[in-house]
Scaffold this motif. Structure first.
Motif, PDB file in Angstrom:
ATOM      1  N   LEU A   3      20.598 -27.827  34.234  1.00 16.06           N
ATOM      2  CA  LEU A   3      21.590 -28.783  35.209  1.00 16.06           C
ATOM      3  C   LEU A   3      22.103 -28.427  35.624  1.00 16.06           C
ATOM      4  O   LEU A   3      23.144 -28.080  35.195  1.00 16.06           O
ATOM      5  CB  LEU A   3      21.536 -30.212  33.924  1.00 16.06           C
ATOM      6  N   VAL A   4      22.070 -27.994  37.509  1.00 23.61           N
ATOM      7  CA  VAL A   4      23.530 -27.906  37.602  1.00 23.61           C
ATOM      8  C   VAL A   4      23.999 -28.383  38.660  1.00 23.61           C
ATOM      9  O   VAL A   4      23.286 -28.949  39.415  1.00 23.61           O
ATOM     10  CB  VAL A   4      22.768 -26.180  38.543  1.00 23.61           C
ATOM     11  N   VAL A   5      24.892 -29.228  38.694  1.00 19.80           N
ATOM     12  CA  VAL A   5      25.413 -30.285  39.765  1.00 19.80           C
ATOM     13  C   VAL A   5      26.176 -30.305  40.226  1.00 19.80           C
ATOM     14  O   VAL A   5      26.560 -28.943  40.192  1.00 19.80           O
ATOM     15  CB  VAL A   5      26.349 -31.423  38.473  1.00 19.80           C
ATOM     16  N   VAL A   6      25.326 -29.771  41.522  1.00 20.93           N
ATOM     17  CA  VAL A   6      26.393 -28.918  42.819  1.00 20.93           C
ATOM     18  C   VAL A   6      27.349 -30.158  43.505  1.00 20.93           C
ATOM     19  O   VAL A   6      26.804 -31.159  44.209  1.00 20.93           O
ATOM     20  CB  VAL A   6      25.519 -28.774  43.758  1.00 20.93           C
ATOM     21  N   THR A   7      28.182 -29.746  43.789  1.00 20.34           N
ATOM     22  CA  THR A   7      29.592 -30.601  44.199  1.00 20.34           C
ATOM     23  C   THR A   7      30.419 -30.533  45.228  1.00 20.34           C
ATOM     24  O   THR A   7      30.502 -29.540  45.396  1.00 20.34           O
ATOM     25  CB  THR A   7      29.929 -31.986  43.305  1.00 20.34           C
ATOM     26  N   ALA A   8      31.146 -31.073  45.736  1.00 23.60           N
ATOM     27  CA  ALA A   8      31.713 -30.828  46.848  1.00 23.60           C
ATOM     28  C   ALA A   8      33.262 -31.538  47.565  1.00 23.60           C
ATOM     29  O   ALA A   8      32.790 -32.596  46.989  1.00 23.60           O
ATOM     30  CB  ALA A   8      31.933 -30.376  48.231  1.00 23.60           C
ATOM     31  N   PRO A   9      34.134 -30.933  48.241  1.00 24.80           N
ATOM     32  CA  PRO A   9      35.208 -32.017  48.473  1.00 24.80           C
ATOM     33  C   PRO A   9      34.973 -33.539  49.058  1.00 24.80           C
ATOM     34  O   PRO A   9      35.902 -34.292  49.045  1.00 24.80           O
ATOM     35  CB  PRO A   9      36.294 -31.096  48.729  1.00 24.80           C
ATOM     36  N   GLY A  10      33.805 -33.294  49.975  1.00 25.50           N
ATOM     37  CA  GLY A  10      32.837 -33.988  50.652  1.00 25.50           C
ATOM     38  C   GLY A  10      32.246 -33.899  51.909  1.00 25.50           C
ATOM     39  O   GLY A  10      31.228 -32.613  51.393  1.00 25.50           O
TER      40      GLY A  10
END
Length: 488
Positions: A169-176
């Motif tokens: 599982l690769v969770v791709v997130t960002a500041p906004g």
């Protein structure tokens, strides 16, 4: 009152993600929308939802996941700031990384998107690499996302750095928003496929809730939260055509779906999803235990958003379309600012006080306690209206007679005479410090302070915009505050 089963959510949400991982040969890129560990909007509209519920859920999967943090080179270039935290996106990447790592998550790398040779992005990459952080570039692709033929080619996604990942599982997130999370996921799918490896994509967003009615206040509250970017909830026409059942999604996902359909077909040979709703893994709608309480909390949130918008306008923001949208959303639900009990109570207290003092209206405030009692206050010689309200609420909860003075008038002397304070009244934080000192020898002050945890989740309103210090104190106490757009 708890209206959301947080434990059930953590359990069934993690199970659903495991099922989606298995669907794609044990490799899933999960685009994470919204906030992961400080989701205050969700906790306000879903009483019982913890601000870090999604993080708690992912903790169930911690040993099988890694996190990619995405940052746009465009946001580095313009020093984009997170308004809620007051820090730039590039600094927030480091904050997020540290937060995740402290909780035992593997943060494998940072991906800089929309790269086209920006020097600021190069300098940021060098900074991260000196810290031992792996950094990848994903380039600007002309015509993205509509030029499918170019995007799904060696000159498109094939030009991007391939991000080495090791876990299912690769969770791709960002500041906004606008960072390019989806493009990173799709680029990885293309490059995994080029290497002969199977991988899948899914989207994890809390709102809108796909299996609630379109005009359910919870979904309308999502529109209120995104009124500044004019998101619109819609029935998913692709879901209706494929399954004959209604599902709610929002305009941007529905508008982009035909493009995604073409991209998936180009990468996989077929699209595994029949609708944009199919791409999501959100299970929030199955964990609501008190629908009426959620409806009420959502209506309060919409009104709060409206007050926040009109106050920003008073401070010079150019946000008339946002205000009009929020007014329309209230109208759709048959509510307005008078629906908020504390707003009515504070304004009534102001009108009464104004009549007493020859028509000059004082600053007033009101709070609704957990049992429904409404407490009001006005500015006096010692306390501002917000500090007076906080003290009155504590007295009421502690059973202390309101005529009993807890803070001596002499305490203001240090602030005015020695510290040269311009405001002759105590702010909320100064009130709490004074009570803390006095509580060493005064049992009533101690009893008043002991009631502070009971104020979490209470609704409050002020007839004047508060100073940052007072607003921040209410926020830390968990009090949901609104203010009229008046400055004095």
């Amino acid at each position: 009152m708890m209206a959301f089963d947080n434990e059930k959510y953590i359990t069934i949400q993690s199970e659903h993600i495991r099922e989606r991982i298995a669907q794609f040969g044990n490799k899933l890129y999960l685009e994470l929308g919204g906030k992961l560990f400080d989701d205050m909007h969700a906790s306000r509209v879903l009483p019982g939802f913890q601000p870090d519920s999604k993080l708690q859920m992912l903790t169930q999967l911690r040993d099988s996941l890694e996190i990619l943090i995405v940052l746009s080179a465009l946001d580095i270039e313009r020093n984009k700031v997170r308004q809620d935290l007051g820090i730039t996106y590039d600094e927030d990447v480091l904050r997020l990384r540290e937060e995740f790592m402290q909780r035992g998550f593997l943060v494998s790398s940072v991906v800089i998107t929309h790269y086209s040779g920006q020097r600021s992005a190069d300098a940021y990459r060098q900074r991260l690499e000196r810290m031992g952080i792996r950094v990848y570039y994903h380039y600007t692709i002309e015509g993205y996302p509509h030029n499918v033929e170019l995007i799904a080619s060696e000159e498109g996604f094939g030009r991007n750095d391939f991000i080495e990942t090791t876990r299912p599982l690769v969770v791709v997130t960002a500041p906004g928003p606008g960072s390019g999370k989806m493009a990173v996921c799709l680029s990885q799918l293309y490059n995994e496929q080029q290497r002969g490896r199977e991988a899948g994509y899914a989207k994890f967003e809390t709102f809108p809730v796909w299996n609630l009615p379109l005009k359910h206040p919870l979904n309308v509250a999502y529109e209120a939260a995104t009124a500044d970017i004019q998101d619109v909830n819609m029935l998913d026409p692709f879901h209706l055509e494929a399954y004959g059942t209604t599902a709610v999604n929002y305009n941007r996902d529905i508008e982009i779906y035909p493009v995604l359909d073409a991209l998936f077909t180009s990468i996989y040979g077929k699209n595994p999803y029949k609708s944009p709703t199919d791409m999501g893994v959100n299970m929030v709608g199955f964990c609501i235990s008190d629908d009426e309480a959620v409806r009420e909390a959502s209506k309060q949130e919409i009104i709060r958003r409206y007050f926040q918008a009109v106050c920003r306008l008073a401070n010079g923001a150019v946000n008339e379309p946002e205000i009009k949208k929020l007014a329309l959303l209230q109208q759709q639900l048959g509510i307005n600012t008078a629906y908020r009990k504390t707003t009515v109570a504070a304004r009534e207290r102001r009108a009464l006080t104004g009549a007493i003092h020859n028509g000059v209206c004082a600053h007033c405030a009101a709070i609704e306690l957990p049992d429904g009692r409404i407490i009001t206050a006005e500015a006096g010689d010692l306390l501002g209206s917000s500090a007076a309200l906080l003290l009155n609420a504590m007295k009421e909860l502690a059973g202390i007679d309101h005529s009993r003075r807890l803070i001596p008038q002499e305490i203001i002397k240090t602030k005015i005479s020695y510290l040269h304070g311009k405001n002759p009244r105590l702010h909320t934080d100064e009130l709490l410090v004074a009570l803390s000192v006095l509580s060493l020898n005064d049992d009533n002050c101690r009893r008043a302070l002991d009631t502070l945890p009971l104020l979490k989740g209470c609704q409050a309103h002020s007839t004047v915009m508060l100073k940052h210090v007072d607003w921040n104190t209410f926020k830390k106490l968990g009090i949901d505050l609104t203010t009229d757009p008046a400055k004095k």
